[in-house]
Design a protein around this motif. Structure first.
Motif, PDB file in Angstrom:
ATOM      1  N   VAL A 134      42.524  42.884  46.290  1.00  0.00           N
ATOM      2  CA  VAL A 134      43.115  43.494  45.095  1.00  0.00           C
ATOM      3  C   VAL A 134      44.629  43.501  45.209  1.00  0.00           C
ATOM      4  O   VAL A 134      45.342  43.301  44.214  1.00  0.00           O
ATOM      5  CB  VAL A 134      42.569  44.923  44.902  1.00  0.00           C
ATOM      6  N   ALA A 182      41.525  38.994  36.192  1.00  0.00           N
ATOM      7  CA  ALA A 182      40.085  38.767  36.361  1.00  0.00           C
ATOM      8  C   ALA A 182      39.794  37.337  36.780  1.00  0.00           C
ATOM      9  O   ALA A 182      38.951  37.084  37.649  1.00  0.00           O
ATOM     10  CB  ALA A 182      39.359  39.101  35.056  1.00  0.00           C
ATOM     11  N   TRP A 185      39.981  36.057  40.562  1.00  0.00           N
ATOM     12  CA  TRP A 185      38.909  36.257  41.526  1.00  0.00           C
ATOM     13  C   TRP A 185      38.177  34.954  41.828  1.00  0.00           C
ATOM     14  O   TRP A 185      37.582  34.809  42.901  1.00  0.00           O
ATOM     15  CB  TRP A 185      37.932  37.309  41.015  1.00  0.00           C
ATOM     16  N   GLY A 264      36.247  38.225  31.083  1.00  0.00           N
ATOM     17  CA  GLY A 264      36.959  38.914  32.152  1.00  0.00           C
ATOM     18  C   GLY A 264      36.028  39.768  33.001  1.00  0.00           C
ATOM     19  O   GLY A 264      36.104  39.751  34.234  1.00  0.00           O
ATOM     20  N   ALA A 265      35.147  40.513  32.346  1.00  0.00           N
ATOM     21  CA  ALA A 265      34.190  41.343  33.087  1.00  0.00           C
ATOM     22  C   ALA A 265      33.257  40.482  33.925  1.00  0.00           C
ATOM     23  O   ALA A 265      32.906  40.836  35.062  1.00  0.00           O
ATOM     24  CB  ALA A 265      33.396  42.209  32.112  1.00  0.00           C
ATOM     25  N   ILE A 268      35.046  39.195  37.133  1.00  0.00           N
ATOM     26  CA  ILE A 268      35.173  40.227  38.161  1.00  0.00           C
ATOM     27  C   ILE A 268      33.824  40.522  38.799  1.00  0.00           C
ATOM     28  O   ILE A 268      33.706  40.627  40.034  1.00  0.00           O
ATOM     29  CB  ILE A 268      35.783  41.504  37.556  1.00  0.00           C
ATOM     30  N   GLY A 272      34.146  38.417  41.943  1.00  0.00           N
ATOM     31  CA  GLY A 272      34.582  39.505  42.802  1.00  0.00           C
ATOM     32  C   GLY A 272      33.530  39.848  43.840  1.00  0.00           C
ATOM     33  O   GLY A 272      33.844  40.064  45.019  1.00  0.00           O
ATOM     34  N   SER A 273      32.268  39.881  43.422  1.00  0.00           N
ATOM     35  CA  SER A 273      31.179  40.163  44.363  1.00  0.00           C
ATOM     36  C   SER A 273      31.037  39.053  45.400  1.00  0.00           C
ATOM     37  O   SER A 273      30.860  39.311  46.595  1.00  0.00           O
ATOM     38  CB  SER A 273      29.862  40.336  43.597  1.00  0.00           C
TER      39      SER A 273
END
Length: 282
Positions: A134, A182, A185, A264-265, A268, A272-273
């Motif tokens: 981050v 986002a 990532w 974007g969601a 992430i 991101g995961s």
């Protein structure tokens, strides 16, 4: 006749309890830093790297200027009949293209720190696990904002006049920076997964070139073949350009904004995961 002499070993020094107590602090242990504090600390580290190596800002200052001037004067007369008229359409798209292409350097930075062994030190610290990742992205948000401002200033000098006013311009840049956060990532995952900086950059360009050029950045999708429009219509960059362009022109569609928020969601949640899974197993 020889005489053997023996030397007694000096006795080991054993400090007393009073001496040990005087050295050790009696204050309470500092609390473990929270997630936000740890992420901001690593974000500040990214900013300090820019301070000590200011050449890192070339890609968000010189490159956007070259892109804007090149496409404006190369296609302005041919596609719109006027450089000024084409600039009203082009500038938000070029802003998106320049910032989105800059996101790949997040993965390069991650890969560089892995090769230097810096991440081995991060993993031993009692901090929030995603904080280093981050932090990279928080530092890069400054780069994204700088690139957007450089393009905007140049556009205003060339004749760009946003109908949405200052509020629309600020909103457009905010959406662009948030989406780029986002989208970055994806490249943090590449930085952890691939073995070298060159491989990260090569894989990034293979993804970025189709996404940016096969979109509505340079021309309107209505002028494209039907099979190509099918890809352009679902391209996340197309919806991002539509939102930024709409906000700056004072006419944004709610559908495109929902698409951008959804993409974007998804970036992430998915990448991101995957990034944290790779980071924990690296």
């Amino acid at each position: 006749m020889t005489t053997a002499t023996t030397q007694e070993a000096p006795s080991a020094y054993v400090p007393s309890a009073e001496v040990i107590g005087a050295v050790l602090t009696t204050a309470e242990r500092p609390p473990r830093p929270g997630a936000a504090a740890a992420a901001m600390a690593f974000g500040w580290r990214a900013m300090l790297k820019i301070k000590h190596v200011p050449e890192q800002l070339f890609d968000v200052t010189v490159f956007p200027v070259i892109m804007t001037l090149m496409f404006t004067y190369l296609f302005g007369g041919a596609l719109a009949g006027s450089v000024t008229d084409y600039l009203q359409f082009l500038l938000p798209g070029i802003m998106v293209m320049s910032v989105v292409m800059t996101t790949m350097y997040t993965g390069v930075s991650v890969n560089t720190d892995i090769e230097k062994g810096v991440f081995d030190r991060f993993r031993t610290l009692p901090i929030w696990r995603p904080a280093p990742m981050v932090g990279y992205l928080l530092g890069d948000m400054f780069r994204y904002t700088a690139a957007s401002i450089v393009i905007l200033v140049l556009g205003l000098i060339l004749g760009f006049r946003p109908d949405g006013g200052p509020a629309g311009v600020v909103a457009g840049i905010a959406v662009l920076v948030a989406f780029s956060f986002a989208f970055s990532w994806v490249w943090t995952m590449f930085g952890l997964m691939l073995r070298s900086e060159k491989s990260v950059m090569g894989a990034s360009m293979m993804v970025l070139f189709p996404l940016t050029f096969l979109s509505n950045i340079l021309v309107r999708p209505e002028t494209m073949p039907g099979w190509l429009q099918a890809f352009v219509d679902v391209n996340p960059i197309t919806h991002l350009v539509a939102v930024v362009r709409g906000l700056m022109q004072g006419d944004v569609g709610g559908g495109d904004l929902l698409w951008v928020a959804g993409w974007g969601a998804a970036f992430i949640a998915v990448f991101g995961s995957l990034t944290m899974w790779l980071y924990n197993r690296k």
